[in-house]
Design a protein around this motif. Structure first.
Motif, PDB file in Angstrom:
ATOM      1  N   THR A  43       0.822  -1.212   0.000  1.00  0.00           N
ATOM      2  CA  THR A  43       0.000   0.000   0.000  1.00  0.00           C
ATOM      3  C   THR A  43       0.852   1.256   0.000  1.00  0.00           C
ATOM      4  OG1 THR A  43      -1.442  -1.297   1.443  1.00  0.00           O
ATOM      5  CG2 THR A  43      -2.008   1.012   1.147  1.00  0.00           C
ATOM      6  N   PHE A  46       1.614   3.611  -3.068  1.00  0.00           N
ATOM      7  CA  PHE A  46       0.530   4.414  -3.614  1.00  0.00           C
ATOM      8  C   PHE A  46       0.094   5.526  -2.664  1.00  0.00           C
ATOM      9  CE2 PHE A  46       0.112   0.183  -5.594  1.00  0.00           C
ATOM     10  CZ  PHE A  46       0.208   0.546  -6.919  1.00  0.00           C
ATOM     11  N   LYS A 190       1.117  -6.044 -10.118  1.00  0.00           N
ATOM     12  CA  LYS A 190       1.341  -4.808  -9.372  1.00  0.00           C
ATOM     13  C   LYS A 190       2.424  -3.961 -10.039  1.00  0.00           C
ATOM     14  CE  LYS A 190       1.706  -5.181  -4.891  1.00  0.00           C
ATOM     15  NZ  LYS A 190       2.242  -5.346  -3.526  1.00  0.00           N
ATOM     16  N   SER A 320      -3.964  -2.118  -7.550  1.00  0.00           N
ATOM     17  CA  SER A 320      -3.320  -1.863  -6.263  1.00  0.00           C
ATOM     18  C   SER A 320      -4.072  -2.540  -5.126  1.00  0.00           C
ATOM     19  CB  SER A 320      -3.224  -0.357  -6.002  1.00  0.00           C
ATOM     20  OG  SER A 320      -4.489   0.202  -5.704  1.00  0.00           O
TER      21      SER A 320
END
Length: 474
Positions: A43, A46, A190, A320
């Motif tokens: 995470t 992003f 990803k 994501s």
């Protein structure tokens, strides 16, 4: 055995290898690269570039990532040698137990278990929030009671967070090799999403957004911004993004040819992650002025939408969300192997260290799952986030000092590792100072919570060995 002898008791390394002999060695370099990249590039890639740019470093956020990466890389060198010389489950916990004794190993393990449990809970919570945001345009909305943690905005349980943790546990319970196949595919997706953002973002960069690259320093009682002080403060916050390489070391007991695969997996995954983090941060602050990302929970998606790339934003965010699953896999795999090591060594009930008929530590896995579901879906835990970084940094400091106990034993009762930290004996001191500097850059609140966590761990340990485990210390 008296109490002092128990505290400093060091197991024969051969016995650790025998204890882990039933773990199946199925993981190759590519699996560890996917595991490391999947855990590190989660995470955070992003979210953190925008948050740190707005709050600490401005356009120079890439330098914060670079500073944190240098420190992480130095620690990774130590980890690579440790994992090569002691390829057993439990990573830093087991290594420090072998080098300094059971009590010091427990302290490190206690730090790491906070890291894994809270990290699993946070990623699961982030997965839930992002998934709900992704399906909101479809008019699909869960009631507040099933969307928030207990006592938070009318919440009772974050059901999506609970479900994703359980699904991850079910996948892991089938074995490391099957999990690795899923992990490898998701990591490729990803990385493709990150490249898609970089390519599109480059087309809308405004070079004026990089000026001044290092803003003038200013500070308040609670924060600092700009100058090298802001870069340093940002690097302490960013360090959490890189600590995932520990998840590779925790699975040493399941590595094929660990003396080769462990160093390559640890160092290779960190190198890939650093390149991606710096690239994303440079593009993100070039698209819009860094101040636009203040209090923005999804800066990458926002930047794409504001530059009229709504479809690309949706694709990147969708991938994501799926990509967060890879971080859950990495953290839960490592955390379950750590709990298995506790049970294996008797510092937790021994049944936690038992393997099932497929030679998998699923007792430990389900204990971790239960705790993570409770923490991640029912309890408000934002203040515990700082324990993730602080716990990892404490473990890193112990491991770095451990180099001075490791080198004299290499080629004797421990194998001669395929990889060695350069510039020994000076380098461990330099690395320790660097790690301590990052730790010192954490907030006072983080240090206080860390102290409380360690006090609880020490109280448990002394009660366990003195009251509940008397037969071992006679």
């Amino acid at each position: 055995m008296n109490i002092l002898k128990r505290l400093l008791y060091k197991e024969d390394p051969a016995l650790f290898l025998n204890k882990d002999a039933h773990l199946e060695r199925t993981l190759r370099v590519r699996d560890f690269l996917a595991l490391g990249v999947g855990t590190i590039v989660s995470t955070a890639i992003f979210t953190l570039p925008g948050v740190v740019a707005a709050d600490y470093a401005g356009p120079s956020v890439s330098l914060s990532f670079l500073v944190a990466a240098i420190v992480a890389a130095l620690v990774a060198f130590v980890y690579a040698e440790m994992a090569s010389a002691m390829p057993v489950a439990g990573s830093a916990y087991t290594w420090i137990s072998l080098l300094f004794g059971e009590f010091f190993g427990w302290i490190v393990g206690w730090a790491l278990i906070a890291e894994y449990i809270i990290a699993v809970a946070f990623v699961a919570s982030g997965f839930s929030a992002n998934l709900r945001g992704l399906i909101a345009p479809l008019n699909i909305e869960l009631p507040a009671t099933l969307s928030n943690s207990l006592g938070n905005n009318g919440g009772v349980i974050d059901i999506l967070a609970a479900v994703v943790v359980i699904i991850t546990a079910l996948l892991l319970s089938r074995g490391a090799s099957e999990t690795a196949r899923v992990q490898n595919i998701l990591v490729v997706l990803k990385i493709l999403a990150i490249f898609l953002f970089l390519i599109v973002g480059l087309t809308v960069i405004d070079l004026h957004n990089y000026v001044p690259f290092i803003p003038e320093h200013s500070s308040t009682a609670n924060s600092t911004f700009g100058g090298w002080q802001g870069i340093y403060a940002g690097s302490s916050m960013i360090f959490i993004a890189y600590i995932g390489f520990d998840s590779i070391a925790a699975n040493s007991g399941e590595a094929i040819e660990p003396q080769k695969t462990m160093p390559r997996g640890i160092l290779g995954s960190l190198l890939i992650a650093v390149a991606l983090f710096i690239a994303v941060s440079l593009v993100l602050v070039g698209m819009f002025n860094y101040s636009e990302y203040k209090d923005n929970a999804e800066p990458v998606g926002w930047a794409l939408r504001m530059s009229n790339h709504e479809v690309i934003a949706a694709v990147v965010q969708a991938i994501s969300v799926v990509g967060m699953f890879t971080a859950l896999i990495g953290m839960m795999l490592a955390g379950s192997r750590l709990l298995y090591s506790f049970g294996r060594d008797g510092v937790l009930p021994t049944w936690i260290g038992k393997l099932n008929n497929k030679h998998l530590p699923n007792h430990a896995l389900w204990i971790l799952t239960l705790v993570a579901v409770i923490v991640g879906s029912m309890l408000p835990f934002a203040f515990l986030a700082q324990l993730i970084t602080a716990g990892a940094l404490v473990a890193f400091m112990f491991v770095t000092i451990g180099m001075y106990a490791l080198r004299p034993r290499e080629g004797k009762d421990l194998p001669e590792p395929a990889f060695k930290l350069p510039l020994y004996p000076v380098m461990p001191i330099i690395i320790f100072v660097c790690v301590f500097s990052v730790f010192w850059g954490l907030s006072g609140q983080a240090k206080l919570y860390t102290m409380i966590w360690f006090i609880v761990g020490m109280v448990y340990y002394f009660i366990y060995i003195i009251v509940l485990d008397k037969r071992k210390i006679q």
